[in-house]
Design an enzyme around this catalytic site. Structure first.
Site, PDB file in Angstrom:
ATOM      1  N   LEU A 186      37.992 -23.112  31.226  1.00  0.00           N
ATOM      2  CA  LEU A 186      38.991 -23.505  30.225  1.00  0.00           C
ATOM      3  C   LEU A 186      39.352 -22.318  29.332  1.00  0.00           C
ATOM      4  O   LEU A 186      39.170 -22.364  28.112  1.00  0.00           O
ATOM      5  CB  LEU A 186      38.521 -24.709  29.402  1.00  0.00           C
ATOM      6  CG  LEU A 186      38.298 -26.002  30.180  1.00  0.00           C
ATOM      7  CD1 LEU A 186      37.906 -27.148  29.254  1.00  0.00           C
ATOM      8  CD2 LEU A 186      39.548 -26.403  30.988  1.00  0.00           C
ATOM      9  N   PHE A 224      40.174 -20.833  43.094  1.00  0.00           N
ATOM     10  CA  PHE A 224      41.420 -20.479  42.408  1.00  0.00           C
ATOM     11  C   PHE A 224      41.162 -19.736  41.096  1.00  0.00           C
ATOM     12  O   PHE A 224      42.076 -19.114  40.558  1.00  0.00           O
ATOM     13  CB  PHE A 224      42.216 -21.745  42.041  1.00  0.00           C
ATOM     14  CG  PHE A 224      42.768 -22.521  43.193  1.00  0.00           C
ATOM     15  CD1 PHE A 224      43.879 -22.079  43.890  1.00  0.00           C
ATOM     16  CD2 PHE A 224      42.192 -23.728  43.573  1.00  0.00           C
ATOM     17  CE1 PHE A 224      44.405 -22.811  44.943  1.00  0.00           C
ATOM     18  CE2 PHE A 224      42.709 -24.472  44.628  1.00  0.00           C
ATOM     19  CZ  PHE A 224      43.816 -24.017  45.313  1.00  0.00           C
ATOM     20  N   ALA A 225      39.967 -19.859  40.525  1.00  0.00           N
ATOM     21  CA  ALA A 225      39.740 -19.332  39.167  1.00  0.00           C
ATOM     22  C   ALA A 225      40.047 -17.844  39.111  1.00  0.00           C
ATOM     23  O   ALA A 225      39.577 -17.069  39.939  1.00  0.00           O
ATOM     24  CB  ALA A 225      38.289 -19.576  38.748  1.00  0.00           C
ATOM     25  N   ALA A 226      40.833 -17.457  38.129  1.00  0.00           N
ATOM     26  CA  ALA A 226      41.208 -16.046  37.984  1.00  0.00           C
ATOM     27  C   ALA A 226      41.935 -15.851  36.662  1.00  0.00           C
ATOM     28  O   ALA A 226      42.424 -16.805  36.057  1.00  0.00           O
ATOM     29  CB  ALA A 226      42.136 -15.629  39.130  1.00  0.00           C
ATOM     30  N   GLU A 227      41.985 -14.619  36.233  1.00  0.00           N
ATOM     31  CA  GLU A 227      42.997 -14.211  35.260  1.00  0.00           C
ATOM     32  C   GLU A 227      44.236 -13.943  36.108  1.00  0.00           C
ATOM     33  O   GLU A 227      44.182 -13.171  37.073  1.00  0.00           O
ATOM     34  CB  GLU A 227      42.555 -12.937  34.527  1.00  0.00           C
ATOM     35  CG  GLU A 227      41.411 -13.161  33.555  1.00  0.00           C
ATOM     36  CD  GLU A 227      41.792 -14.039  32.368  1.00  0.00           C
ATOM     37  OE1 GLU A 227      42.989 -14.141  32.052  1.00  0.00           O
ATOM     38  OE2 GLU A 227      40.886 -14.641  31.770  1.00  0.00           O
ATOM     39  N   THR A 261      47.298 -13.531  46.542  1.00  0.00           N
ATOM     40  CA  THR A 261      48.717 -13.408  46.220  1.00  0.00           C
ATOM     41  C   THR A 261      49.443 -12.373  47.074  1.00  0.00           C
ATOM     42  O   THR A 261      48.823 -11.392  47.522  1.00  0.00           O
ATOM     43  CB  THR A 261      48.857 -13.025  44.727  1.00  0.00           C
ATOM     44  OG1 THR A 261      50.184 -12.615  44.455  1.00  0.00           O
ATOM     45  CG2 THR A 261      47.939 -11.866  44.349  1.00  0.00           C
ATOM     46  N   ASP A 262      50.754 -12.553  47.219  1.00  0.00           N
ATOM     47  CA  ASP A 262      51.573 -11.544  47.917  1.00  0.00           C
ATOM     48  C   ASP A 262      51.622 -10.227  47.149  1.00  0.00           C
ATOM     49  O   ASP A 262      51.998  -9.195  47.702  1.00  0.00           O
ATOM     50  CB  ASP A 262      52.997 -12.079  48.166  1.00  0.00           C
ATOM     51  CG  ASP A 262      53.771 -12.460  46.910  1.00  0.00           C
ATOM     52  OD1 ASP A 262      53.205 -12.381  45.799  1.00  0.00           O
ATOM     53  OD2 ASP A 262      54.952 -12.839  47.031  1.00  0.00           O
ATOM     54  N   TYR A 296      46.514  -6.583  37.676  1.00  0.00           N
ATOM     55  CA  TYR A 296      46.304  -7.928  38.226  1.00  0.00           C
ATOM     56  C   TYR A 296      46.226  -7.868  39.755  1.00  0.00           C
ATOM     57  O   TYR A 296      45.278  -8.382  40.366  1.00  0.00           O
ATOM     58  CB  TYR A 296      47.431  -8.883  37.796  1.00  0.00           C
ATOM     59  CG  TYR A 296      47.503 -10.146  38.646  1.00  0.00           C
ATOM     60  CD1 TYR A 296      46.488 -11.094  38.604  1.00  0.00           C
ATOM     61  CD2 TYR A 296      48.576 -10.363  39.523  1.00  0.00           C
ATOM     62  CE1 TYR A 296      46.536 -12.232  39.402  1.00  0.00           C
ATOM     63  CE2 TYR A 296      48.628 -11.503  40.316  1.00  0.00           C
ATOM     64  CZ  TYR A 296      47.605 -12.437  40.255  1.00  0.00           C
ATOM     65  OH  TYR A 296      47.654 -13.554  41.044  1.00  0.00           O
ATOM     66  N   LYS A 326      54.557 -17.670  32.438  1.00  0.00           N
ATOM     67  CA  LYS A 326      55.203 -17.175  33.659  1.00  0.00           C
ATOM     68  C   LYS A 326      56.697 -17.504  33.580  1.00  0.00           C
ATOM     69  O   LYS A 326      57.094 -18.444  32.887  1.00  0.00           O
ATOM     70  CB  LYS A 326      54.562 -17.826  34.886  1.00  0.00           C
ATOM     71  CG  LYS A 326      53.026 -17.792  34.882  1.00  0.00           C
ATOM     72  CD  LYS A 326      52.452 -16.686  35.705  1.00  0.00           C
ATOM     73  CE  LYS A 326      50.978 -16.420  35.538  1.00  0.00           C
ATOM     74  NZ  LYS A 326      50.014 -17.442  35.649  1.00  0.00           N
ATOM     75  N   ARG A 359      59.570  -3.753  32.648  1.00  0.00           N
ATOM     76  CA  ARG A 359      58.125  -3.662  32.477  1.00  0.00           C
ATOM     77  C   ARG A 359      57.577  -2.475  33.281  1.00  0.00           C
ATOM     78  O   ARG A 359      58.186  -2.077  34.283  1.00  0.00           O
ATOM     79  CB  ARG A 359      57.545  -4.972  33.024  1.00  0.00           C
ATOM     80  CG  ARG A 359      56.139  -5.245  32.721  1.00  0.00           C
ATOM     81  CD  ARG A 359      55.712  -6.505  33.420  1.00  0.00           C
ATOM     82  NE  ARG A 359      55.581  -6.324  34.854  1.00  0.00           N
ATOM     83  CZ  ARG A 359      55.519  -7.308  35.744  1.00  0.00           C
ATOM     84  NH1 ARG A 359      55.612  -8.544  35.343  1.00  0.00           N
ATOM     85  NH2 ARG A 359      55.387  -7.067  37.022  1.00  0.00           N
TER      86      ARG A 359
HETATM   87  P1  NAD Z   1      46.119 -20.234  36.123  1.00  0.00           P
HETATM   88  O1  NAD Z   1      46.060 -19.041  35.226  1.00  0.00           O
HETATM   89  O2  NAD Z   1      47.068 -21.324  35.822  1.00  0.00           O
HETATM   90  O3  NAD Z   1      44.680 -20.897  36.248  1.00  0.00           O
HETATM   91  C1  NAD Z   1      43.511 -20.159  36.338  1.00  0.00           C
HETATM   92  C2  NAD Z   1      42.369 -21.072  36.009  1.00  0.00           C
HETATM   93  O4  NAD Z   1      41.145 -20.319  36.150  1.00  0.00           O
HETATM   94  C3  NAD Z   1      42.385 -21.605  34.572  1.00  0.00           C
HETATM   95  O5  NAD Z   1      42.157 -22.989  34.580  1.00  0.00           O
HETATM   96  C4  NAD Z   1      41.252 -20.860  33.890  1.00  0.00           C
HETATM   97  O6  NAD Z   1      40.648 -21.611  32.852  1.00  0.00           O
HETATM   98  C5  NAD Z   1      40.308 -20.636  35.051  1.00  0.00           C
HETATM   99  N1  NAD Z   1      39.379 -19.513  34.836  1.00  0.00           N
HETATM  100  C6  NAD Z   1      39.671 -18.262  34.395  1.00  0.00           C
HETATM  101  N2  NAD Z   1      38.550 -17.529  34.306  1.00  0.00           N
HETATM  102  C7  NAD Z   1      37.534 -18.323  34.723  1.00  0.00           C
HETATM  103  C8  NAD Z   1      36.125 -18.139  34.866  1.00  0.00           C
HETATM  104  N3  NAD Z   1      35.541 -16.990  34.547  1.00  0.00           N
HETATM  105  N4  NAD Z   1      35.393 -19.163  35.332  1.00  0.00           N
HETATM  106  C9  NAD Z   1      35.962 -20.357  35.650  1.00  0.00           C
HETATM  107  N5  NAD Z   1      37.283 -20.591  35.508  1.00  0.00           N
HETATM  108  C10 NAD Z   1      38.057 -19.586  35.057  1.00  0.00           C
HETATM  109  O7  NAD Z   1      46.376 -19.627  37.574  1.00  0.00           O
HETATM  110  P2  NAD Z   1      47.205 -20.233  38.784  1.00  0.00           P
HETATM  111  O8  NAD Z   1      48.607 -19.825  38.651  1.00  0.00           O
HETATM  112  O9  NAD Z   1      46.868 -21.653  38.941  1.00  0.00           O
HETATM  113  O10 NAD Z   1      46.601 -19.392  39.999  1.00  0.00           O
HETATM  114  C11 NAD Z   1      45.435 -19.855  40.700  1.00  0.00           C
HETATM  115  C12 NAD Z   1      45.044 -18.803  41.712  1.00  0.00           C
HETATM  116  O11 NAD Z   1      46.113 -18.568  42.623  1.00  0.00           O
HETATM  117  C13 NAD Z   1      44.704 -17.457  41.093  1.00  0.00           C
HETATM  118  O12 NAD Z   1      43.633 -16.907  41.788  1.00  0.00           O
HETATM  119  C14 NAD Z   1      45.958 -16.620  41.300  1.00  0.00           C
HETATM  120  O13 NAD Z   1      45.656 -15.257  41.400  1.00  0.00           O
HETATM  121  C15 NAD Z   1      46.458 -17.186  42.620  1.00  0.00           C
HETATM  122  N6  NAD Z   1      47.921 -17.112  42.825  1.00  0.00           N
HETATM  123  C16 NAD Z   1      48.772 -17.593  41.876  1.00  0.00           C
HETATM  124  C17 NAD Z   1      50.156 -17.544  42.114  1.00  0.00           C
HETATM  125  C18 NAD Z   1      51.145 -18.103  41.114  1.00  0.00           C
HETATM  126  O14 NAD Z   1      52.361 -17.951  41.343  1.00  0.00           O
HETATM  127  N7  NAD Z   1      50.731 -18.768  40.047  1.00  0.00           N
HETATM  128  C19 NAD Z   1      50.638 -16.977  43.296  1.00  0.00           C
HETATM  129  C20 NAD Z   1      49.720 -16.499  44.230  1.00  0.00           C
HETATM  130  C21 NAD Z   1      48.366 -16.577  43.984  1.00  0.00           C
END
Ligand code: NAD
Length: 340
Positions: free
Chosen positions: A36, A80-83, A124-125, A148, A187, A271
């Site tokens: 969270l 999925f968890a990530a920055e 991601t792409d 990133y 975003k 950017r």
């Molecule tokens: P988001 O930022 O909406 O969600 C990320 C989630 O990860 C959040 O709920 C956050 O609380 C959680 N999180 C962050 N650090 C954490 C930690 N240390 N431990 C546990 N939870 C943690 O991201 P999203 O857009 O839903 O993307 C999900 C995944 O898909 C990511 O890995 C991202 O790189 C990848 N991705 C996203 C997109 C896009 O367009 N959004 C495209 C391709 C890939």
């Protein structure tokens, strides 16, 4: 029966995936592990909490003990968890590397110790970098431009190394830009939509010439589920097949949907390292039966409509003075910061 640990399941894509997987009868347990951060909100899971198979655990993928404890009760991981926000990574790359790379290492090592049968790592792409022409296949080199993308490329390699070294059944998905309801308003699509709905101007980088491929979040989740069920261990799957649009064309669509004109747009300098174009070949996932089905115009209209109908979900976030500039203060401050 599948028992699935979903990391980042309170975020944008993760929460859509959780709702999808809970519609399956062969899934007996879904646990969301989510820290969270500013981007994670249990509200994104909404009615999924009515399902007794769902457990939510607030915690970090960097917490090895917690991860081990949870891993022991599951057969599969969808990570999925990530920055996830490029702009933030330009100023706080260290947090991106810690969460995305070390977090993936912590999960994969624990998955190996606990006999996990499938580990899907969502990427991601952007790892392929900017392409002047042509499209990237899964065999192409990664050439990330920004922190990133570098952290995601590194985490992909870390995950795959657990397949090569220890035989952990890892698959990596690399998807285009996702859009849809519940996305944090930083975003471009939710940012522009929420600003226009509030009667504020939007800012376009450069001349809005950058091309992105837009995939509806439900199409991405469909691909991730397919890889979870049928992906070959050790393989990468590009999840493309969305619609290519320049930032300018995307802005035109959002202006029209929000009833605004170009007077609501100001141009700002581009950017740093803003990749001109991403493009992927996705025949490998197509061979498994993947076909994105959501039309962009319909998907965008539904998305804008969701933001119009749910201001309670995003207005408090956009009024948080910390959200735009200090994400990592928020990680520490947690809930207190989110309710400001
Ligand atoms: P988001 O930022 O909406 O969600 C990320 C989630 O990860 C959040 O709920 C956050 O609380 C959680 N999180 C962050 N650090 C954490 C930690 N240390 N431990 C546990 N939870 C943690 O991201 P999203 O857009 O839903 O993307 C999900 C995944 O898909 C990511 O890995 C991202 O790189 C990848 N991705 C996203 C997109 C896009 O367009 N959004 C495209 C391709 C890939």
């Amino acid at each position: 029966m599948h028992e699935i640990l979903v990391t980042g399941g309170a975020g944008f894509i993760g929460s859509h995936f959780v709702r999808r997987i809970l519609r399956r009868d062969d899934v007996s347990r879904v646990t969301v592990l989510d820290a969270l951060t500013y981007a994670g909100h249990t509200e994104n899971l909404g009615t999924a909490f009515l399902d007794a198979r769902l457990t939510f655990v607030q915690g970090s993928i960097l917490d090895g003990r917690l991860v081990d404890e949870l891993m022991a009760r599951h057969t599969a991981v969808v990570h999925f968890a990530a920055e996830s926000h490029v702009d933030r990574s330009l100023t706080t790359a260290d947090t991106f590397l810690t969460t995305n790379v070390l977090g993936t290492q912590t999960l994969a090592a624990s998955a190996g110790r606990n006999g996990i049968e499938k580990f899907v790592h969502a990427s991601t792409d952007e790892v392929y970098g900017s392409l002047r022409d042509g499209s990237a296949s899964e065999d192409d080199l990664v050439r990330p431009s920004v922190p990133y993308a570098a952290s995601k490329a590194a985490s992909d390699l870390v995950a795959l190394s657990h397949f090569q070294t220890y035989g952990l059944p890892v698959c990596v998905t690399r998807s285009s830009n996702n859009y849809g309801p519940h996305q944090f308003p930083e975003k471009i699509i939710p940012l522009f939509t929420t600003r226009l709905l509030r009667g504020e101007k939007v800012t376009l980088h450069g001349q809005g010439q950058h091309v992105r491929n837009w995939l509806h979040v439900e199409d991405n989740c469909e691909g991730v589920e397919l890889v979870l069920r049928e992906g070959q261990p050790g393989e990468i799957y590009n999840l493309g097949g969305g619609t290519d649009l320049t930032g300018r064309d995307l802005t035109a669509k959002l202006l029209a949907l929000c009833g605004k004109d170009w007077d609501w747009v100001t141009y700002i300098p581009d950017r740093q390292a803003n990749d001109l174009r991403y493009s992927m070949l996705w025949d490998k996932i197509a061979a498994l039966g993947f076909r994105p089905t959501r039309d962009l115009d319909e998907g965008l209209a539904d998305t804008v409509d969701w933001y119009r109908r749910n201001p309670d979900r995003w207005a408090p976030l956009t009024r948080n003075p910390y959200a735009a500039h200090a994400p990592h203060a928020l990680v520490a401050a947690g809930v207190e910061a989110r309710v400001r």
